[in-house]
Design a protein around this motif. Structure first.
Motif, PDB file in Angstrom:
ATOM      1  N   ILE A  40     -43.274  -7.487 -60.032  1.00  0.00           N
ATOM      2  CA  ILE A  40     -44.229  -6.342 -59.538  1.00  0.00           C
ATOM      3  C   ILE A  40     -44.743  -6.256 -58.315  1.00  0.00           C
ATOM      4  O   ILE A  40     -44.472  -5.377 -57.320  1.00  0.00           O
ATOM      5  N   ARG A  41     -44.881  -7.602 -57.713  1.00  0.00           N
ATOM      6  CA  ARG A  41     -45.401  -7.760 -56.507  1.00  0.00           C
ATOM      7  C   ARG A  41     -44.010  -7.484 -55.081  1.00  0.00           C
ATOM      8  O   ARG A  41     -44.130  -7.181 -54.398  1.00  0.00           O
ATOM      9  N   THR A  42     -42.772  -7.703 -55.860  1.00  0.00           N
ATOM     10  CA  THR A  42     -41.587  -7.312 -54.949  1.00  0.00           C
ATOM     11  C   THR A  42     -41.293  -5.868 -55.009  1.00  0.00           C
ATOM     12  O   THR A  42     -40.789  -5.354 -53.871  1.00  0.00           O
ATOM     13  N   ASP A  43     -41.439  -5.369 -56.195  1.00  0.00           N
ATOM     14  CA  ASP A  43     -41.420  -3.984 -56.235  1.00  0.00           C
ATOM     15  C   ASP A  43     -42.266  -3.403 -55.212  1.00  0.00           C
ATOM     16  O   ASP A  43     -41.826  -2.239 -54.440  1.00  0.00           O
ATOM     17  N   GLU A  44     -43.516  -3.692 -54.785  1.00  0.00           N
ATOM     18  CA  GLU A  44     -44.409  -3.163 -53.899  1.00  0.00           C
ATOM     19  C   GLU A  44     -43.599  -3.392 -52.550  1.00  0.00           C
ATOM     20  O   GLU A  44     -43.964  -2.600 -51.527  1.00  0.00           O
ATOM     21  N   GLU A  45     -43.117  -4.667 -52.327  1.00  0.00           N
ATOM     22  CA  GLU A  45     -42.346  -4.860 -51.185  1.00  0.00           C
ATOM     23  C   GLU A  45     -41.333  -3.772 -50.862  1.00  0.00           C
ATOM     24  O   GLU A  45     -41.069  -3.500 -49.781  1.00  0.00           O
ATOM     25  N   ILE A  46     -40.528  -3.400 -51.878  1.00  0.00           N
ATOM     26  CA  ILE A  46     -39.683  -2.613 -51.763  1.00  0.00           C
ATOM     27  C   ILE A  46     -39.946  -0.988 -51.462  1.00  0.00           C
ATOM     28  O   ILE A  46     -39.532  -0.500 -50.406  1.00  0.00           O
ATOM     29  N   HIS A  47     -41.090  -0.677 -51.907  1.00  0.00           N
ATOM     30  CA  HIS A  47     -41.840   0.586 -51.312  1.00  0.00           C
ATOM     31  C   HIS A  47     -42.263   0.306 -49.936  1.00  0.00           C
ATOM     32  O   HIS A  47     -42.005   1.521 -49.104  1.00  0.00           O
ATOM     33  N   LEU A  48     -42.788  -0.545 -49.605  1.00  0.00           N
ATOM     34  CA  LEU A  48     -43.015  -0.788 -48.293  1.00  0.00           C
ATOM     35  C   LEU A  48     -41.756  -0.852 -47.246  1.00  0.00           C
ATOM     36  O   LEU A  48     -41.549  -0.172 -46.182  1.00  0.00           O
ATOM     37  N   GLY A  49     -40.827  -1.535 -47.893  1.00  0.00           N
ATOM     38  CA  GLY A  49     -39.357  -1.363 -47.049  1.00  0.00           C
ATOM     39  C   GLY A  49     -38.948  -0.222 -46.933  1.00  0.00           C
ATOM     40  O   GLY A  49     -38.332   0.242 -45.871  1.00  0.00           O
ATOM     41  N   VAL A  50     -39.099   0.697 -47.919  1.00  0.00           N
ATOM     42  CA  VAL A  50     -38.513   1.943 -47.929  1.00  0.00           C
ATOM     43  C   VAL A  50     -39.144   2.817 -46.569  1.00  0.00           C
ATOM     44  O   VAL A  50     -38.795   3.542 -45.960  1.00  0.00           O
ATOM     45  N   ALA A  51     -40.710   2.370 -46.757  1.00  0.00           N
ATOM     46  CA  ALA A  51     -41.460   3.101 -45.567  1.00  0.00           C
ATOM     47  C   ALA A  51     -40.940   2.711 -44.298  1.00  0.00           C
ATOM     48  O   ALA A  51     -40.879   3.563 -43.176  1.00  0.00           O
ATOM     49  N   GLU A  52     -40.772   1.629 -44.088  1.00  0.00           N
ATOM     50  CA  GLU A  52     -40.372   0.854 -42.774  1.00  0.00           C
ATOM     51  C   GLU A  52     -39.146   1.379 -42.052  1.00  0.00           C
ATOM     52  O   GLU A  52     -38.882   1.573 -41.049  1.00  0.00           O
ATOM     53  N   THR A  53     -38.286   1.912 -43.308  1.00  0.00           N
ATOM     54  CA  THR A  53     -36.960   2.524 -42.796  1.00  0.00           C
ATOM     55  C   THR A  53     -37.334   3.903 -42.309  1.00  0.00           C
ATOM     56  O   THR A  53     -36.168   4.213 -41.289  1.00  0.00           O
ATOM     57  N   THR A  54     -38.170   4.586 -42.336  1.00  0.00           N
ATOM     58  CA  THR A  54     -38.456   5.913 -41.836  1.00  0.00           C
ATOM     59  C   THR A  54     -38.908   5.641 -40.470  1.00  0.00           C
ATOM     60  O   THR A  54     -38.661   6.851 -39.624  1.00  0.00           O
ATOM     61  N   ARG A  55     -39.320   4.545 -39.847  1.00  0.00           N
ATOM     62  CA  ARG A  55     -39.628   4.321 -38.453  1.00  0.00           C
ATOM     63  C   ARG A  55     -40.672   5.301 -38.134  1.00  0.00           C
ATOM     64  O   ARG A  55     -41.230   5.438 -36.933  1.00  0.00           O
ATOM     65  N   ASN A  56     -41.436   5.799 -39.136  1.00  0.00           N
ATOM     66  CA  ASN A  56     -42.715   6.519 -38.784  1.00  0.00           C
ATOM     67  C   ASN A  56     -43.843   5.550 -39.121  1.00  0.00           C
ATOM     68  O   ASN A  56     -44.193   5.204 -40.176  1.00  0.00           O
ATOM     69  N   PRO A  57     -44.808   5.168 -38.048  1.00  0.00           N
ATOM     70  CA  PRO A  57     -45.753   4.388 -38.104  1.00  0.00           C
ATOM     71  C   PRO A  57     -46.939   4.789 -39.097  1.00  0.00           C
ATOM     72  O   PRO A  57     -47.654   3.993 -39.861  1.00  0.00           O
ATOM     73  N   LEU A  58     -47.118   6.236 -39.345  1.00  0.00           N
ATOM     74  CA  LEU A  58     -48.155   6.773 -40.098  1.00  0.00           C
ATOM     75  C   LEU A  58     -47.494   6.489 -41.776  1.00  0.00           C
ATOM     76  O   LEU A  58     -48.341   5.724 -42.502  1.00  0.00           O
ATOM     77  N   PHE A  59     -46.571   6.843 -41.890  1.00  0.00           N
ATOM     78  CA  PHE A  59     -45.906   6.477 -43.243  1.00  0.00           C
ATOM     79  C   PHE A  59     -45.899   5.185 -43.636  1.00  0.00           C
ATOM     80  O   PHE A  59     -46.477   4.396 -44.568  1.00  0.00           O
ATOM     81  N   ILE A  60     -45.764   4.112 -42.645  1.00  0.00           N
ATOM     82  CA  ILE A  60     -45.540   2.721 -42.666  1.00  0.00           C
ATOM     83  C   ILE A  60     -46.923   2.200 -43.010  1.00  0.00           C
ATOM     84  O   ILE A  60     -47.372   1.387 -44.041  1.00  0.00           O
ATOM     85  N   SER A  61     -48.142   2.634 -41.975  1.00  0.00           N
ATOM     86  CA  SER A  61     -49.205   2.046 -42.289  1.00  0.00           C
ATOM     87  C   SER A  61     -49.991   2.521 -43.886  1.00  0.00           C
ATOM     88  O   SER A  61     -50.413   1.688 -44.422  1.00  0.00           O
TER      89      SER A  61
END
Length: 238
Positions: free
Chosen positions: A150-171
Motif C-alpha cells: 500500500i505504501r508503494t501504491d502511495e509512491e506511485i501516486h506521487l510519481g505520477v504527480a512528479e511526471t506533470t512537472r507542476n510544483p502545485l500538483f506535486i506538493s
C-alpha cells in the motif's frame, strides 16, 4: 518598510506587515529581519507581542527563528511547503470526511494522471514501472507485506504527480501520499481480492501513461479513487 502597528490587533498587524514584505519581495529568502530591539521600535510593540508575531510567521513557514550568537529571524520565503503542511495536518488528523477527501482526490488525481500521460518521458515511465515491480513483489509475498504494498501504491501516486512537472500538483499529492495512510489504516479492508484490484488499477494507469492516452489515464485514476473510497466508507459504517 514597517510602520507602527495598529493597536486594535497588534500582533496580527505585525504578522501582516512582515508577511506582505516577504510576499512582495521586499524581503527575500535568506534575508535576516532587523534585530528584535529595532523591530520593537519600528512597530511600537512590546517584546511579548513581537515574539508572538514571529512565532506565527515561523508556524506559517515564512521565517526560521535561530538561536545563539548567529541567531535571528531568517526569511524562508513563500513556497509550496506552506500548502503541503496545512493539507498534511488536515489529512493526518482526519479533519476531513472520507466523502470530502474522495471529492477532492477524484478531480485532482484524474487531472494529474491525464497531464502525466501527455508529459511522461521514457525516464518517467521507467521510474513508474520500477515502482510497479516493487509493488508487485510486495503483493506476491503475501499479507505480511501488504502494508509495504500500500505504501508503494502511495509512491506511485506521487510519481505520477512528479511526471506533470507542476510544483502545485506535486506538493499536494506529496501531502496526500505521505499522510493518507491514517485513513487506510482505519477504513481500508485488507483482503487479497481488494489489493489485487488495486494492483490491476496500477498496471492500467501506468500503461495508459506510457501510451500517452490522457483520457484513459484520467478514467482509471478517477475510478480507482471512487471505488476505493466506497470500500472505505462501507467499512466505516460497518
Amino acid at each position: 518598510m514597517f510602520r507602527q502597528a495598529k493597536q486594535s490587533r497588534v500582533y496580527q498587524d505585525v504578522v501582516e506587515q512582515i508577511q506582505e514584505a516577504i510576499v512582495t519581495g521586499k524581503l527575500k529568502t535568506g534575508d535576516q529581519l532587523p534585530a528584535e530591539r529595532d523591530l520593537k521600535e519600528r512597530f511600537q510593540v512590546s517584546r511579548g507581542t513581537l515574539r508572538e508575531a514571529l512565532r506565527v510567521l515561523e508556524q506559517k513557514g515564512l521565517i526560521e527563528i535561530r538561536t545563539g550568537v548567529a541567531g535571528g529571524s531568517i526569511v524562508k520565503g513563500v513556497g509550496t511547503e506552506q500548502v503541503s503542511a496545512s493539507l498534511a495536518l488536515l489529512i493526518r488528523y482526519k479533519k476531513v470526511s472520507l466523502q470530502n477527501l474522495a471529492e477532492f482526490r477524484i478531480g485532482l488525481e484524474g487531472d494529474v494522471a491525464a497531464l502525466a500521460a501527455t508529459r511522461a518521458t521514457a525516464e518517467d515511465v521507467a521510474k513508474l514501472k520500477a515502482l510497479l515491480a516493487k509493488a508487485s513483489d510486495f503483493f506476491q509475498k503475501g499479507p505480511d507485506f501488504w502494508d509495504s504494498f500500500i505504501r508503494t501504491d502511495e509512491e506511485i501516486h506521487l510519481g505520477v504527480a512528479e511526471t506533470t512537472r507542476n510544483p502545485l500538483f506535486i506538493s499536494v499529492l506529496e501531502s496526500l501520499s505521505q499522510n493518507i495512510h491514517t485513513y487506510y489504516e482505519s477504513f481500508l479492508p485488507r483482503d487479497e481480492a481488494l489489493l489485487q484490484e488495486n494492483h490491476q488499477d496500477m498496471i492500467q494507469l501506468i500503461a495508459a501513461i506510457e501510451a500517452g492516452n490522457a483520457e484513459e489515464a484520467r478514467r482509471v485514476a478517477r475510478e480507482h479513487v471512487s471505488r476505493f473510497n466506497s470500500y472505505m466508507e462501507q467499512k466505516g459504517v460497518s
